[in-house]
Design a protein around this motif. Sequence first.
Motif, PDB file in Angstrom:
ATOM      1  N   TYR A  21       0.829  -1.203   0.000  1.00  0.00           N
ATOM      2  CA  TYR A  21       0.000   0.000   0.000  1.00  0.00           C
ATOM      3  C   TYR A  21       0.865   1.255   0.000  1.00  0.00           C
ATOM      4  N   ALA A  22       1.937   1.223   0.791  1.00  0.00           N
ATOM      5  CA  ALA A  22       2.831   2.380   0.872  1.00  0.00           C
ATOM      6  C   ALA A  22       3.566   2.619  -0.442  1.00  0.00           C
ATOM      7  N   SER A  23       3.598   1.599  -1.305  1.00  0.00           N
ATOM      8  CA  SER A  23       4.252   1.726  -2.610  1.00  0.00           C
ATOM      9  C   SER A  23       3.265   2.017  -3.734  1.00  0.00           C
ATOM     10  N   GLY A  24       1.986   2.136  -3.382  1.00  0.00           N
ATOM     11  CA  GLY A  24       0.985   2.429  -4.401  1.00  0.00           C
ATOM     12  C   GLY A  24       0.319   1.212  -4.996  1.00  0.00           C
ATOM     13  N   LEU A  25       0.539   0.031  -4.424  1.00  0.00           N
ATOM     14  CA  LEU A  25      -0.053  -1.204  -4.930  1.00  0.00           C
ATOM     15  C   LEU A  25      -1.191  -1.660  -4.023  1.00  0.00           C
ATOM     16  N   PHE A  26      -2.108  -2.435  -4.589  1.00  0.00           N
ATOM     17  CA  PHE A  26      -3.116  -3.104  -3.769  1.00  0.00           C
ATOM     18  C   PHE A  26      -3.437  -4.442  -4.413  1.00  0.00           C
ATOM     19  N   PRO A  27      -3.892  -5.426  -3.614  1.00  0.00           N
ATOM     20  CA  PRO A  27      -4.115  -6.770  -4.149  1.00  0.00           C
ATOM     21  C   PRO A  27      -5.561  -7.000  -4.580  1.00  0.00           C
ATOM     22  N   MET A  28      -5.739  -7.891  -5.537  1.00  0.00           N
ATOM     23  CA  MET A  28      -7.053  -8.371  -5.930  1.00  0.00           C
ATOM     24  C   MET A  28      -6.915  -9.838  -6.336  1.00  0.00           C
ATOM     25  N   ALA A  29      -8.044 -10.497  -6.453  1.00  0.00           N
ATOM     26  CA  ALA A  29      -8.088 -11.860  -6.970  1.00  0.00           C
ATOM     27  C   ALA A  29      -8.983 -11.870  -8.201  1.00  0.00           C
ATOM     28  N   ASP A  30      -8.758 -12.818  -9.081  1.00  0.00           N
ATOM     29  CA  ASP A  30      -9.600 -12.914 -10.277  1.00  0.00           C
ATOM     30  C   ASP A  30     -11.028 -13.291  -9.923  1.00  0.00           C
ATOM     31  N   SER A  31     -11.188 -14.067  -8.865  1.00  0.00           N
ATOM     32  CA  SER A  31     -12.520 -14.457  -8.426  1.00  0.00           C
ATOM     33  C   SER A  31     -12.429 -14.950  -6.988  1.00  0.00           C
ATOM     34  N   ALA A  32     -13.596 -15.104  -6.362  1.00  0.00           N
ATOM     35  CA  ALA A  32     -13.625 -15.589  -4.981  1.00  0.00           C
ATOM     36  C   ALA A  32     -13.117 -17.018  -4.884  1.00  0.00           C
ATOM     37  N   ASP A  33     -13.196 -17.772  -5.981  1.00  0.00           N
ATOM     38  CA  ASP A  33     -12.772 -19.171  -5.961  1.00  0.00           C
ATOM     39  C   ASP A  33     -11.298 -19.357  -6.274  1.00  0.00           C
ATOM     40  N   ASP A  34     -10.626 -18.296  -6.728  1.00  0.00           N
ATOM     41  CA  ASP A  34      -9.213 -18.372  -7.077  1.00  0.00           C
ATOM     42  C   ASP A  34      -8.383 -17.973  -5.854  1.00  0.00           C
ATOM     43  N   PRO A  35      -7.544 -18.869  -5.332  1.00  0.00           N
ATOM     44  CA  PRO A  35      -6.795 -18.550  -4.106  1.00  0.00           C
ATOM     45  C   PRO A  35      -5.642 -17.567  -4.329  1.00  0.00           C
ATOM     46  N   ASP A  36      -5.264 -17.334  -5.583  1.00  0.00           N
ATOM     47  CA  ASP A  36      -4.111 -16.482  -5.866  1.00  0.00           C
ATOM     48  C   ASP A  36      -4.495 -15.011  -5.870  1.00  0.00           C
ATOM     49  N   LEU A  37      -3.482 -14.175  -5.649  1.00  0.00           N
ATOM     50  CA  LEU A  37      -3.647 -12.724  -5.687  1.00  0.00           C
ATOM     51  C   LEU A  37      -2.713 -12.137  -6.726  1.00  0.00           C
ATOM     52  N   PHE A  38      -3.064 -10.955  -7.195  1.00  0.00           N
ATOM     53  CA  PHE A  38      -2.147 -10.183  -8.023  1.00  0.00           C
ATOM     54  C   PHE A  38      -2.194  -8.737  -7.548  1.00  0.00           C
ATOM     55  N   TRP A  39      -1.141  -8.005  -7.875  1.00  0.00           N
ATOM     56  CA  TRP A  39      -1.039  -6.609  -7.445  1.00  0.00           C
ATOM     57  C   TRP A  39      -1.470  -5.681  -8.569  1.00  0.00           C
ATOM     58  N   LEU A  40      -2.173  -4.638  -8.206  1.00  0.00           N
ATOM     59  CA  LEU A  40      -2.608  -3.644  -9.173  1.00  0.00           C
ATOM     60  C   LEU A  40      -2.000  -2.286  -8.846  1.00  0.00           C
ATOM     61  N   GLU A  41      -1.648  -1.572  -9.915  1.00  0.00           N
ATOM     62  CA  GLU A  41      -1.157  -0.194  -9.804  1.00  0.00           C
ATOM     63  C   GLU A  41      -1.761   0.567 -10.987  1.00  0.00           C
ATOM     64  N   PRO A  42      -2.998   1.029 -10.865  1.00  0.00           N
ATOM     65  CA  PRO A  42      -3.702   1.618 -12.019  1.00  0.00           C
ATOM     66  C   PRO A  42      -3.018   2.869 -12.562  1.00  0.00           C
ATOM     67  N   GLU A  43      -3.134   3.055 -13.863  1.00  0.00           N
ATOM     68  CA  GLU A  43      -2.636   4.292 -14.478  1.00  0.00           C
ATOM     69  C   GLU A  43      -3.389   5.492 -13.919  1.00  0.00           C
ATOM     70  N   LEU A  44      -4.688   5.319 -13.684  1.00  0.00           N
ATOM     71  CA  LEU A  44      -5.521   6.341 -13.053  1.00  0.00           C
ATOM     72  C   LEU A  44      -6.038   5.774 -11.739  1.00  0.00           C
ATOM     73  N   ARG A  45      -5.803   6.495 -10.659  1.00  0.00           N
ATOM     74  CA  ARG A  45      -6.191   6.025  -9.321  1.00  0.00           C
ATOM     75  C   ARG A  45      -7.409   6.808  -8.848  1.00  0.00           C
TER      76      ARG A  45
END
Length: 206
Positions: free
Chosen positions: A18-42
């Motif tokens: 969060y302090a670096s401008g990233l936040f996590p999401m998952a593709d779906s509730a059934d997918d245990p993996d996460l990925f980091w997002l850093e949108p061009e527009l926040r």
Amino acid sequence: MRHGGHPQITPDLLLRAYASGLFPMADSADDPDLFWLEPELRGVLPLDAFHVPKRLARTVRQIPFEIRFNTAFDDVVSACAESVENRPSTWINSTISELYSSLHRLNHAHSVEAWHDGQLVGGLYGVSLRRAFFGESMFSRVTDASKVCLVHLVTRLRERGFVLLDTQFTTEHLKRFGAIDVPRADYADMLADALEGPDLAFSSPP
């Protein structure tokens, strides 16, 4: 911008993200993996330009709900993760739920809750870090419940000296409250300013 997942995300790593401008999401509730997002527009909701529509302001004055903070954090996250008619899928998986529950125990994740007749009918949750609050998700089971929670969230953030309310993305719903899209470089400056200040208390008295 989407970044690859991490095999073991800890609460400390999450805060550093969060302090670096990233936040996590998952593709779906059934997918245990996460990925980091850093949108061009926040998405950002400027605290000094927060707008409450007239009809909602009238609703808030009528005090239709009992507003509580941090009394049912896990229940709020679970409700935000539910599939409902206007939100058939969700990005909140079990990994995210467990991580934010850990952050809540560390006093870095918080819920605002709307109660009616002893029932949780709406709420939102997010992460606090120094003078920044990162809104994550909200839900309503009755009309205006989450909107009233948002009004109370902004009031509390203003009272305690927060300077940044990050909404991650903007929606037509949030734009009615004054949310704007901020280019990544500008957001980085806003975040750096918010992180330079003291670690503000969201839960305890100001």
